[in-house]
Write a protein that holds these residues in place. Structure first.
Motif, PDB file in Angstrom:
ATOM      1  N   LEU A  58      11.104   3.422   3.304  1.00 34.58           N
ATOM      2  CA  LEU A  58      10.005   2.792   4.028  1.00 34.58           C
ATOM      3  C   LEU A  58      10.102   3.207   5.488  1.00 34.58           C
ATOM      4  N   ILE A  59       8.974   3.614   6.053  1.00 37.92           N
ATOM      5  CA  ILE A  59       8.892   4.014   7.458  1.00 37.92           C
ATOM      6  C   ILE A  59       8.108   2.938   8.186  1.00 37.92           C
ATOM      7  N   TYR A  60       8.638   2.452   9.282  1.00 42.78           N
ATOM      8  CA  TYR A  60       7.951   1.464  10.112  1.00 42.78           C
ATOM      9  C   TYR A  60       7.622   2.139  11.442  1.00 42.78           C
ATOM     10  N   LEU A  61       6.350   2.094  11.811  1.00 42.28           N
ATOM     11  CA  LEU A  61       5.860   2.710  13.039  1.00 42.28           C
ATOM     12  C   LEU A  61       5.307   1.626  13.944  1.00 42.28           C
ATOM     13  N   VAL A  62       5.794   1.544  15.187  1.00 45.64           N
ATOM     14  CA  VAL A  62       5.209   0.636  16.178  1.00 45.64           C
ATOM     15  C   VAL A  62       4.430   1.499  17.161  1.00 45.64           C
ATOM     16  N   HIS A  63       3.201   1.077  17.451  1.00 47.17           N
ATOM     17  CA  HIS A  63       2.345   1.825  18.378  1.00 47.17           C
ATOM     18  C   HIS A  63       1.322   0.874  18.984  1.00 47.17           C
ATOM     19  N   ALA A  64       0.700   1.328  20.061  1.00 45.03           N
ATOM     20  CA  ALA A  64      -0.390   0.567  20.670  1.00 45.03           C
ATOM     21  C   ALA A  64      -1.702   1.127  20.150  1.00 45.03           C
ATOM     22  N   GLN A  65      -2.629   0.237  19.891  1.00 47.16           N
ATOM     23  CA  GLN A  65      -3.978   0.674  19.524  1.00 47.16           C
ATOM     24  C   GLN A  65      -4.908   0.162  20.600  1.00 47.16           C
ATOM     25  N   GLU A  66      -5.675   1.096  21.166  1.00 50.57           N
ATOM     26  CA  GLU A  66      -6.594   0.755  22.231  1.00 50.57           C
ATOM     27  C   GLU A  66      -8.011   1.102  21.820  1.00 50.57           C
ATOM     28  N   LEU A  67      -8.953   0.317  22.319  1.00 53.36           N
ATOM     29  CA  LEU A  67     -10.353   0.525  21.986  1.00 53.36           C
ATOM     30  C   LEU A  67     -10.888   1.813  22.592  1.00 53.36           C
ATOM     31  N   THR A  68     -10.499   2.115  23.831  1.00 49.38           N
ATOM     32  CA  THR A  68     -11.099   3.239  24.538  1.00 49.38           C
ATOM     33  C   THR A  68     -10.306   4.535  24.473  1.00 49.38           C
ATOM     34  N   GLU A  69      -8.996   4.465  24.515  1.00 48.18           N
ATOM     35  CA  GLU A  69      -8.196   5.691  24.438  1.00 48.18           C
ATOM     36  C   GLU A  69      -6.915   5.414  23.672  1.00 48.18           C
ATOM     37  N   ILE A  83       2.473  -2.805  14.041  1.00 47.60           N
ATOM     38  CA  ILE A  83       3.519  -2.209  13.205  1.00 47.60           C
ATOM     39  C   ILE A  83       2.864  -1.847  11.884  1.00 47.60           C
ATOM     40  N   LYS A  84       3.033  -0.579  11.501  1.00 50.11           N
ATOM     41  CA  LYS A  84       2.541  -0.104  10.198  1.00 50.11           C
ATOM     42  C   LYS A  84       3.726   0.273   9.330  1.00 50.11           C
ATOM     43  N   ARG A  85       3.599   0.013   8.030  1.00 47.27           N
ATOM     44  CA  ARG A  85       4.610   0.408   7.055  1.00 47.27           C
ATOM     45  C   ARG A  85       4.027   1.535   6.202  1.00 47.27           C
ATOM     46  N   ILE A  86       4.785   2.615   6.060  1.00 48.81           N
ATOM     47  CA  ILE A  86       4.373   3.750   5.234  1.00 48.81           C
ATOM     48  C   ILE A  86       5.487   4.014   4.232  1.00 48.81           C
ATOM     49  N   PHE A  87       5.111   4.198   2.972  1.00 50.22           N
ATOM     50  CA  PHE A  87       6.081   4.447   1.904  1.00 50.22           C
ATOM     51  C   PHE A  87       6.233   5.947   1.710  1.00 50.22           C
ATOM     52  N   ASP A  88       7.450   6.452   1.891  1.00 46.72           N
ATOM     53  CA  ASP A  88       7.777   7.850   1.635  1.00 46.72           C
ATOM     54  C   ASP A  88       8.360   7.903   0.222  1.00 46.72           C
ATOM     55  N   GLU A  89       7.484   8.159  -0.738  1.00 38.66           N
ATOM     56  CA  GLU A  89       7.882   8.102  -2.145  1.00 38.66           C
ATOM     57  C   GLU A  89       8.949   9.138  -2.486  1.00 38.66           C
ATOM     58  N   ASP A 102       0.870  -1.173   0.000  1.00 38.13           N
ATOM     59  CA  ASP A 102       0.000   0.000   0.000  1.00 38.13           C
ATOM     60  C   ASP A 102       0.909   1.226   0.000  1.00 38.13           C
ATOM     61  N   MET A 103       0.812   2.047  -1.011  1.00 37.97           N
ATOM     62  CA  MET A 103       1.676   3.231  -1.122  1.00 37.97           C
ATOM     63  C   MET A 103       0.962   4.509  -0.718  1.00 37.97           C
ATOM     64  N   SER A 104      -0.227   4.373  -0.111  1.00 37.51           N
ATOM     65  CA  SER A 104      -0.968   5.548   0.335  1.00 37.51           C
ATOM     66  C   SER A 104      -0.332   6.131   1.597  1.00 37.51           C
ATOM     67  N   GLU A 105      -0.742   7.323   1.943  1.00 39.33           N
ATOM     68  CA  GLU A 105      -0.236   8.002   3.132  1.00 39.33           C
ATOM     69  C   GLU A 105      -0.601   7.244   4.418  1.00 39.33           C
ATOM     70  N   THR A 135      14.387  -3.332  -5.751  1.00 36.05           N
ATOM     71  CA  THR A 135      13.466  -3.697  -6.823  1.00 36.05           C
ATOM     72  C   THR A 135      12.043  -3.460  -6.334  1.00 36.05           C
ATOM     73  N   LEU A 136      11.296  -2.606  -7.044  1.00 33.88           N
ATOM     74  CA  LEU A 136       9.908  -2.336  -6.687  1.00 33.88           C
ATOM     75  C   LEU A 136       8.987  -3.210  -7.517  1.00 33.88           C
ATOM     76  N   ALA A 137       7.785  -3.487  -6.997  1.00 30.88           N
ATOM     77  CA  ALA A 137       6.814  -4.332  -7.681  1.00 30.88           C
ATOM     78  C   ALA A 137       6.472  -3.791  -9.064  1.00 30.88           C
ATOM     79  N   THR A 138       6.581  -2.480  -9.245  1.00 33.38           N
ATOM     80  CA  THR A 138       6.245  -1.859 -10.528  1.00 33.38           C
ATOM     81  C   THR A 138       7.396  -1.927 -11.528  1.00 33.38           C
TER      82      THR A 138
END
Length: 153
Positions: free
Chosen positions: A122-133, A111-117, A89-92, A149-152
């Motif tokens: 590649l940016i890897y972000l580790v974070h906690a996701q909680e239901l309430t806060e 862990i989320k991967r974000i592509f900085d075109e 996914d190359m979206s923001e 080598t990119l998929a494209t």
């Protein structure tokens, strides 16, 4: 309908597998820092290492919050072989690479991967996701794609 399609896509997406590679005892009650290695399932040649706090049974009984671990985590991602970027996914918003439960139902470590075109990184972000806060505790790591080598391609 859209949420059903999204849920199905998340279930079918390749899940990264974490392998414990280290464990450091930090006190006499049995609390530990766990270190895990996670290979990115869509980007060959990149491995992330995460470190997080694992509460002992004694600490859980004495401190309360029996069914959850703290949200703190740290991440470092590096090139561990030739990089071959698959269909990512190359979206923001990026995409989830890894998810691990940190409580019975309300909290997970992600862990989320974000592509900085613009910077071919590649940016890897580790974070906690909680239901309430939400949690402001996070850590990032970046991997430049020099000659990858990119998929494209």
């Amino acid at each position: 309908m859209k949420s059903n399609i999204l849920a199905a896509a998340l279930l079918l997406a390749p899940a990264a597998h974490a392998e414990q590679v280290g464990e450091v005892g930090v006190d006499w009650v049995g609390n530990d820092i766990i270190i895990e290695a996670i290979a990115d399932p869509k980007v060959e040649g990149i491995t992330c290492h995460i470190a997080y706090f694992d509460r002992s049974l004694i600490d859980r009984l004495s401190q309360g919050a029996w069914f959850e671990d703290p949200s703190n985590a740290s991440i470092a991602c590096r090139q561990t072989g030739p990089i071959r970027v698959g269909d990512i996914d190359m979206s923001e918003d990026g995409e989830q690479v890894f998810r691990e439960s940190r409580s019975i139902i309300l909290k997970s470590l992600r862990i989320k991967r974000i592509f900085d075109e613009a910077n071919q990184t590649l940016i890897y972000l580790v974070h906690a996701q909680e239901l309430t806060e939400g949690s402001a505790k996070m850590s990032i790591s970046t991997v430049p794609l020099y000659g990858a080598t990119l998929a494209t391609d």
